[in-house]
Design an enzyme around this catalytic site. Structure first.
Site, PDB file in Angstrom:
ATOM      1  CB  CYS A  74      -0.978   0.002   1.174  1.00  0.00           C
ATOM      2  SG  CYS A  74      -0.238  -0.030   2.805  1.00  0.00           S
TER       3      CYS A  74
ATOM      4  CG  HIS B 138      -5.565  -0.445   1.931  1.00  0.00           C
ATOM      5  ND1 HIS B 138      -5.512   0.919   2.198  1.00  0.00           N
ATOM      6  CD2 HIS B 138      -4.448  -0.982   2.485  1.00  0.00           C
ATOM      7  CE1 HIS B 138      -4.414   1.175   2.892  1.00  0.00           C
ATOM      8  NE2 HIS B 138      -3.756   0.050   3.077  1.00  0.00           N
TER       9      HIS B 138
ATOM     10  CG  ASP C 288      -8.387   2.675   0.767  1.00  0.00           C
ATOM     11  OD1 ASP C 288      -7.259   2.153   0.816  1.00  0.00           O
ATOM     12  OD2 ASP C 288      -9.330   2.329   1.508  1.00  0.00           O
TER      13      ASP C 288
END
Length: 367
Positions: free
Chosen positions: A115, A351, A349
């Protein structure tokens, strides 16, 4: 026989982990983001206001932020659609699966560990977009992509997970290729400048492709990270990623990237003389030339959790015209922060697990 048995165990383990990653990182419940119509929204140096009472209200609200923003020259727009186009035009890089195997490992996905590398890629991508396209540029097709709000993400995800899990266990997974075959094609007459920008937009994205040849792809970044003691599968901190990005830009072979360099501040201090040194360079011919400098400042804003005393400084940075964003968050969970409204930050994001896209093919999908 023993070696063969070990190989079989590793294959089963690999299949199980692949299925687990698909379940963990593809299970995304779509949540609604709410904005206030009474406060300005800042996105990487641009200010938007959704109030319909006119621009005077936006200006009044903008001034209310106080002296921290007095000297910031920020464009103010009152159009919600303009904000949507601007946000969608940012390059969103996430976990991927089924990309070419990473050298020295059996990994074909960065789910669960990549990430910070992904948020670092987004940071660098914004810097390159500023350099080649300018802050005023937006992707002309930004509002033409499929509207995921009209679909049930949960239902689609369940179908994907079931198929993915079964295919993983039977080792018969078919390669996933994103295609525009079922999507409507939007044609428009474009001038030379639009065509040039389209070429650069596509080229910038290709530099971040998940292949060993991509200048800023995951494979290359991991190679540069080895000097910091990091290998594929490790979690990378923001400071390490900053130095990896610097090295990646230095080593980039594309002539288009020779006019860009990265400066990483030491001990949270930016020395202007060092920045100037990075900016000034000499060509092979011996002639002096200047480079665009991306300045990265690794800093920890608090102990175990963020110290809210820094919030106004963070908002001030995100209000700057040439800001490339902020990466970080909490241990083993990095986000790309691109803006804010009031005391809430706007982030992208990484993820979320998506399929590998081959950027080497002509007209690869940009969605």
């Amino acid at each position: 026989m023993e070696a063969t048995g070990t190989d079989e165990v590793e294959k089963i383990k690999s299949k199980f982990m692949s299925a687990w990653h698909n379940m963990k990182y593809s299970w995304v419940l779509k949540t609604k983001t709410y904005f206030s119509r009474n406060s300005p929204v800042f996105l990487l140096g641009k200010c938007y206001h959704f109030k319909t009472d006119g621009m005077s209200a936006a200006l009044d609200s903008f001034r209310s932020y106080g002296s921290n923003f007095d000297k910031i020259n920020t464009e103010i727009s009152g159009n919600v659609e303009e904000f949507r186009k601007d946000f969608i035009s940012r390059i969103w890089l996430t976990y991927r699966e089924e990309f070419p195997q990473i050298k020295g490992s059996a990994l074909t996905t960065d789910c669960g560990w990549g990430c910070t590398l992904r948020t670092g890629q987004m940071l660098l991508a914004q810097g390159l977009m500023l350099h080649f396209l300018g802050r005023a540029w937006v992707w002309p097709d930004a509002l033409d992509i499929d509207n995921s709000d009209s679909e049930s993400w949960t239902a689609n995800t369940v179908k994907k997970l079931t198929a993915s899990f079964e295919a993983s266990l039977t080792a018969e997974r078919e390669p996933k290729i994103l295609s525009n075959h079922h999507r409507p094609t939007f044609k428009r007459n474009r001038d030379a400048n639009e065509m040039r920008n389209e070429v650069y937009h596509r080229k910038i994205i290709s530099w971040f492709g998940d292949s060993p040849l991509a200048a800023f792809g995951l494979h290359q970044l991991i190679e540069y990270g080895k000097k910091s003691g990091k290998t594929a599968g490790d979690w990378y901190g923001p400071a390490v990623v900053a130095h990896i990005l610097r090295k990646a830009v230095e080593e980039a072979g594309d002539p288009e990237l020779q006019g860009v360099t990265v400066y990483v501040a030491q001990d949270c201090t930016v020395y202007s003389s060092d920045v100037i040194d990075r900016q000034c360079s000499f060509l092979d011919s011996g002639k002096a030339d200047t480079k665009a400098v991306i300045i990265l400042v690794p800093v920890r804003l608090g102990g175990e959790r963020t110290n809210m005393d820094y919030l106004e400084f963070v908002k001030g940075i995100l209000s700057l015209e040439y800001c490339v964003g902020i990466i970080g968050g909490k241990p083993k969970q990095s986000y790309y922060f691109a803006g804010f409204q009031d005391d809430s930050l706007i982030y992208m994001d990484p993820h979320y697990c998506q399929s590998f896209v081959d950027v080497s093919i002509k007209d690869f999908p940009l969605e």
